[in-house]
Enzyme design. Sequence first.
Site, PDB file in Angstrom:
ATOM      1  N   TRP A 151     -22.276  -5.792  -8.394  1.00  0.00           N
ATOM      2  CA  TRP A 151     -23.645  -5.705  -7.880  1.00  0.00           C
ATOM      3  C   TRP A 151     -24.648  -5.755  -9.021  1.00  0.00           C
ATOM      4  CZ3 TRP A 151     -27.571  -2.198  -8.817  1.00  0.00           C
ATOM      5  CH2 TRP A 151     -28.677  -2.246  -7.968  1.00  0.00           C
ATOM      6  N   HIS A 152     -24.288  -5.157 -10.147  1.00  0.00           N
ATOM      7  CA  HIS A 152     -25.214  -5.104 -11.277  1.00  0.00           C
ATOM      8  C   HIS A 152     -25.395  -6.458 -11.957  1.00  0.00           C
ATOM      9  CE1 HIS A 152     -24.757  -0.710 -10.940  1.00  0.00           C
ATOM     10  NE2 HIS A 152     -25.892  -0.655 -11.603  1.00  0.00           N
ATOM     11  N   GLY A 153     -24.431  -7.337 -11.869  1.00  0.00           N
ATOM     12  CA  GLY A 153     -24.596  -8.627 -12.509  1.00  0.00           C
ATOM     13  C   GLY A 153     -23.414  -9.545 -12.298  1.00  0.00           C
TER      14      GLY A 153
END
Length: 470
Positions: free
Chosen positions: A316-318
């Site tokens: 989700w973060h990258g």
Amino acid sequence: MVFSNLVFLFCFLPIILLAYFISPKAIKNIILLIASLFFYAWGEPVYIFLMLFSIHMNYFLGRMIGKNTARKKAYLALAIIGNVAILGYFKYADFFITNVNRLFNTSLELTELPLPIGISFFTFQAMSYVIDVYRKQVEPQKNLISLALYISFFPQLVAGPIVRYNTINEQLMKRKVTLDKFSEGVRRFIIGLAKKVLLANAFGEVADGVFTSSTDDLSLATAWIGILAYTLQIYFDFSGYSDMAIGLGKMFGFDFLENFNFPYISLNVTEFWKRWHISLGAWFRDYVYIPLGGNRKGEAKTIRNLLIVWTITGFWHGASWTFMAWGFYYGVLITMERLGGANLLSRLWRPFQHLYLLLIVMIGWVFFRADDFTYSLSYLERMFGMGINGLMDSQSYIYLNDYWYIFALGILFSMPVLPYLKKKTSSIQKKKPFQVTFPWMSTAFYMLLMIASMLQLVNSTYNPFIYFRF
């Protein structure tokens, strides 16, 4: 547009506050919606159509789910697929294309689309709404303006916190701004702005200077200075933004839940993630971990669920393998603590528990900050004395000489110092017979923070927000 921007502080926000408070109650939400869409379109005008599509899609499907027909599960699936498809196409398409090209030796063209700001945040908010409607935890919103405001509200639109619909659905229809609440919002905003401008930006300059250097040139001290700087930068950057978002919400009558609770004072990884990015952890718990079975289906499946959730959290973060590794890393650690590691840690002297947590977190931040595994692993080698260019070098001396007081303040205020002082002054005020009051001290403190932040903004061009890329 970002909150720590002079245009926002001296043009956008005063105009919106004035328009909001002089307008009749019937159009206040419309004023905020127009302001939010303008705010989002400021940097990427074309993506306003993506925002409008997301709003209308979730409004329509939410209404269909709420009709309680036999097809509501199909409508929910369509809503989830639609939201995930939007997020996947804009954020992960090039990642998958790149890996397909590497794996099958193909030459598929990358989309090279710029990432819509805050897409991960507003997509998750929209998904929480339709899922809660399906679960009958909330009624479907019949007012398109209200739902559009929920999804696009500018204080938390681009970097959170992730606001759950069921926590503010009543506030969308009825809320009240008192002088005390507005004042509290202003104070909270100033604290967040100071965190960002006075601390996070300074730490960012150090972290960028170190992490853009070749690891072959790093001394032991420089490697540790760099990761300490990033550890403090990401905390003050993100918690500062959350403070500003919560403060802005209060100015307009909204109460958002807390997103940070001094995570670096934690004693173990499990506690750390109950204090860090609280809204994201709660989202994954309620909408992924529990639907997978949570801890209700035996130890083996609980471990499986934890590893799945944390790997997805990293992704989700990258769109990068390093982010996935970072998430999996925490999944393994939390699993180990669940299997007895936390009990073993609790027997240690408390300072050792803190040191364990900080070391674990700083190792994780290396993968989060670095661009690839090669750099991450090489950087970790330098941190632990392998292949170092001496114990100290000129770079580390410069950072220690120029930034020592920033590091001291950062370490100090990463602990609950301000809440402690506030509690102490409050207790003194209540004591008799002295009847001591400090209103002028509080006002002076916030005025000084605001002035210092403004001076820094005027004199510096370095003003990134880490979480804007998510």
